[in-house]
Design a protein around this motif. Structure first.
Motif, PDB file in Angstrom:
ATOM      1  N   ALA A 114       0.666  -1.632   0.077  1.00 15.57           N
ATOM      2  CA  ALA A 114      -0.043  -0.026  -0.364  1.00 15.57           C
ATOM      3  C   ALA A 114       0.333   1.417   0.114  1.00 15.57           C
ATOM      4  O   ALA A 114       1.918   1.230   0.478  1.00 15.57           O
ATOM      5  CB  ALA A 114      -1.506   0.191   0.923  1.00 15.57           C
ATOM      6  N   PHE A 161      -0.435   4.506   0.392  1.00 16.39           N
ATOM      7  CA  PHE A 161      -1.043   4.942   1.815  1.00 16.39           C
ATOM      8  C   PHE A 161      -1.636   4.972   2.789  1.00 16.39           C
ATOM      9  O   PHE A 161      -2.039   3.622   2.416  1.00 16.39           O
ATOM     10  CB  PHE A 161      -2.110   6.424   0.634  1.00 16.39           C
ATOM     11  CG  PHE A 161      -0.888   7.472  -0.235  1.00 16.39           C
ATOM     12  CD1 PHE A 161      -1.789   6.897  -1.819  1.00 16.39           C
ATOM     13  CD2 PHE A 161      -0.268   8.334   0.394  1.00 16.39           C
ATOM     14  CE1 PHE A 161      -0.430   7.603  -2.186  1.00 16.39           C
ATOM     15  CE2 PHE A 161       0.067   8.791  -0.866  1.00 16.39           C
ATOM     16  CZ  PHE A 161      -0.079   8.564  -2.267  1.00 16.39           C
ATOM     17  N   LYS A 162      -2.354   5.306   4.145  1.00  9.37           N
ATOM     18  CA  LYS A 162      -3.021   4.610   4.780  1.00  9.37           C
ATOM     19  C   LYS A 162      -3.614   6.055   5.385  1.00  9.37           C
ATOM     20  O   LYS A 162      -2.735   7.178   5.550  1.00  9.37           O
ATOM     21  CB  LYS A 162      -2.113   4.603   6.716  1.00  9.37           C
ATOM     22  CG  LYS A 162      -3.099   3.583   7.620  1.00  9.37           C
ATOM     23  CD  LYS A 162      -2.098   2.912   7.939  1.00  9.37           C
ATOM     24  CE  LYS A 162      -2.627   2.001   9.413  1.00  9.37           C
ATOM     25  NZ  LYS A 162      -1.971   1.876  10.123  1.00  9.37           N
ATOM     26  N   TYR A 197      -4.619   9.624  -5.409  1.00 10.85           N
ATOM     27  CA  TYR A 197      -4.597   8.412  -4.471  1.00 10.85           C
ATOM     28  C   TYR A 197      -5.249   7.645  -5.690  1.00 10.85           C
ATOM     29  O   TYR A 197      -5.643   6.244  -5.957  1.00 10.85           O
ATOM     30  CB  TYR A 197      -5.535   8.386  -3.226  1.00 10.85           C
ATOM     31  CG  TYR A 197      -5.706   8.915  -2.517  1.00 10.85           C
ATOM     32  CD1 TYR A 197      -5.866  10.627  -2.575  1.00 10.85           C
ATOM     33  CD2 TYR A 197      -4.715   9.327  -1.433  1.00 10.85           C
ATOM     34  CE1 TYR A 197      -5.929  11.099  -1.464  1.00 10.85           C
ATOM     35  CE2 TYR A 197      -4.436   9.329  -0.064  1.00 10.85           C
ATOM     36  CZ  TYR A 197      -4.255  10.588  -0.826  1.00 10.85           C
ATOM     37  OH  TYR A 197      -4.006  11.541   0.917  1.00 10.85           O
ATOM     38  N   LYS A 243      -4.337   3.578  -6.967  1.00 14.70           N
ATOM     39  CA  LYS A 243      -3.222   3.617  -6.824  1.00 14.70           C
ATOM     40  C   LYS A 243      -3.748   2.046  -5.081  1.00 14.70           C
ATOM     41  O   LYS A 243      -4.844   2.411  -4.597  1.00 14.70           O
ATOM     42  CB  LYS A 243      -2.092   4.811  -5.491  1.00 14.70           C
ATOM     43  CG  LYS A 243      -2.214   5.980  -6.151  1.00 14.70           C
ATOM     44  CD  LYS A 243      -0.830   5.408  -6.749  1.00 14.70           C
ATOM     45  CE  LYS A 243       0.473   6.848  -7.189  1.00 14.70           C
ATOM     46  NZ  LYS A 243      -0.314   7.073  -7.903  1.00 14.70           N
ATOM     47  N   ILE A 273      -4.112   1.245  -1.728  1.00  9.95           N
ATOM     48  CA  ILE A 273      -4.576   1.727  -0.049  1.00  9.95           C
ATOM     49  C   ILE A 273      -4.550   2.018   1.083  1.00  9.95           C
ATOM     50  O   ILE A 273      -5.344   0.626   0.482  1.00  9.95           O
ATOM     51  CB  ILE A 273      -4.733   2.895  -0.020  1.00  9.95           C
ATOM     52  CG1 ILE A 273      -5.853   3.227  -1.034  1.00  9.95           C
ATOM     53  CG2 ILE A 273      -4.359   4.135  -1.598  1.00  9.95           C
ATOM     54  CD1 ILE A 273      -7.519   4.138  -1.082  1.00  9.95           C
ATOM     55  N   LYS A 282      -7.684  -3.119   2.603  1.00  9.43           N
ATOM     56  CA  LYS A 282      -6.738  -2.511   1.631  1.00  9.43           C
ATOM     57  C   LYS A 282      -6.853  -3.168   0.404  1.00  9.43           C
ATOM     58  O   LYS A 282      -8.023  -3.656   0.040  1.00  9.43           O
ATOM     59  CB  LYS A 282      -5.211  -3.240   1.838  1.00  9.43           C
ATOM     60  CG  LYS A 282      -4.455  -3.255   1.111  1.00  9.43           C
ATOM     61  CD  LYS A 282      -3.198  -4.206   0.980  1.00  9.43           C
ATOM     62  CE  LYS A 282      -2.394  -4.684  -0.444  1.00  9.43           C
ATOM     63  NZ  LYS A 282      -1.398  -6.048   0.114  1.00  9.43           N
TER      64      LYS A 282
END
Lengths: 128, 183
Positions: free
Chosen positions: A38, A40-41, A60, A63, A65, A106
């Protein structure tokens, strides 16, 4: 003679690997979101607030994430977090989560649905 | 004094509740499009995150499919589709708005009935009129809509490079499979 055979074997090996490599470049198969790391979180509501703005949404978009939030609804294989993110999971999650649970998911960020004001996530899975 | 006005107050409250807009919603509707040419690699993608909203009083349907939501078996084809053909960073969604002709929700039941939805499809900033024919049925509080239509890339100003012209069908077949639950 022995050396000749070894050379032939090596060349055959190189040829086979080259063919496999080319084949995989032209037919790469489906992207496996589950195995990707991932990028981004982020919390569900922060993601929704960010993606409501078109320019930021690109950050985003497409992607992988991790989104955290509280389950506001479960529908088949879809989980809704904080009425901000709708995640479509690969497997049926109904045995593992219920409304009110705080969870992390996720998945791939598909984009912002402005009919409902929610972010869509697909090919998603639950994270422990 | 207030008790005199109570009946009127009660009536206003009741009508407020009764006129609440009823709508049906699917947040994981399925749309598949295919433009395969025989003998060449299949050109086919499936989107399982389509939003569809049905308003039974107005007989209208509104639907949004995020372009990135279309998944191909070949991820390279998916990349080309998004980056070159649709430019999904500039045009991230496909939107359909339409009216279901001769629709009456009280006529729906477990048997499927055929309807025509007259509407417009917007892709890449281009709007094209389409009239998909669909089968609609209602089981409990779920309305299911299945059907399809066909379009050509040219309708939405999608340019197919000459080099792949032979590998992509001139007409794109689109199929719909929605299950809308009462809200």
């Amino acid at each position: 003679m022995k050396v000749k055979n070894i050379i032939k074997l090596v060349l055959a090996g190189v040829l086979i690997f080259s063919l496999i490599y080319v084949y995989r470049s032209v037919f790469p198969g489906k992207r496996n979101i589950g195995t990707e790391k991932a990028e981004f979180k982020i919390s569900a509501s922060d993601l929704r607030d960010s993606m409501a703005i078109a320019e930021i949404a690109l950050k985003y978009s497409d992607k992988v994430i991790v989104v955290q939030g509280t389950v506001s609804a479960i529908n088949g294989t879809s989980i809704n977090l904080d009425q901000a993110v709708e995640a479509i999971l690969i497997a049926d999650p109904s045995n593992m989560v219920k409304e009110g649970d705080q969870i992390m998911i996720k998945g791939r960020c598909v984009g912002f649905d402005d009919l409902l004001g929610e972010v869509k996530l697909d090919q998603a899975s639950l994270i422990q | 004094m207030i008790f005199r006005q109570l009946p009127i107050v009660v009536i206003f409250l009741l009508t407020g509740l009764l006129s609440a807009q009823e709508r049906y919603l699917d947040k994981s509707g399925v749309v598949v499009f295919e433009a395969s040419e025989e003998l060449f690699e299949p050109v086919k993608a499936k989107n399982e995150s389509v939003t569809v909203i049905l308003d039974p009083q107005e007989h209208t349907v509104a639907s949004l499919a995020l372009i990135r939501g279309f998944v191909f078996e070949n991820s390279l084809m998916q990349e080309h589709f998004n980056e070159n053909y649709i430019e999904s960073d500039r045009f991230p969604k496909a939107i359909f708005k339409g009216e279901i002709l001769d629709f009456d929700i009280t006529h729906l039941n477990e048997s499927t009935r055929e309807y025509t939805i007259r509407g417009t499809l917007e892709v890449r900033g281009n709007i094209y009129e389409i009239s998909p024919v669909v089968e609609i049925q209602k089981v409990g509080d779920v309305i299911s809509i299945q059907g399809g239509f066909s379009v050509k890339p040219g309708y939405f100003d999608i340019k197919i490079p000459k080099i792949v012209e032979n590998k992509i069908a001139k007409t794109v077949q689109v199929s719909l499979d929605f299950k809308l639950a009462k809200q």
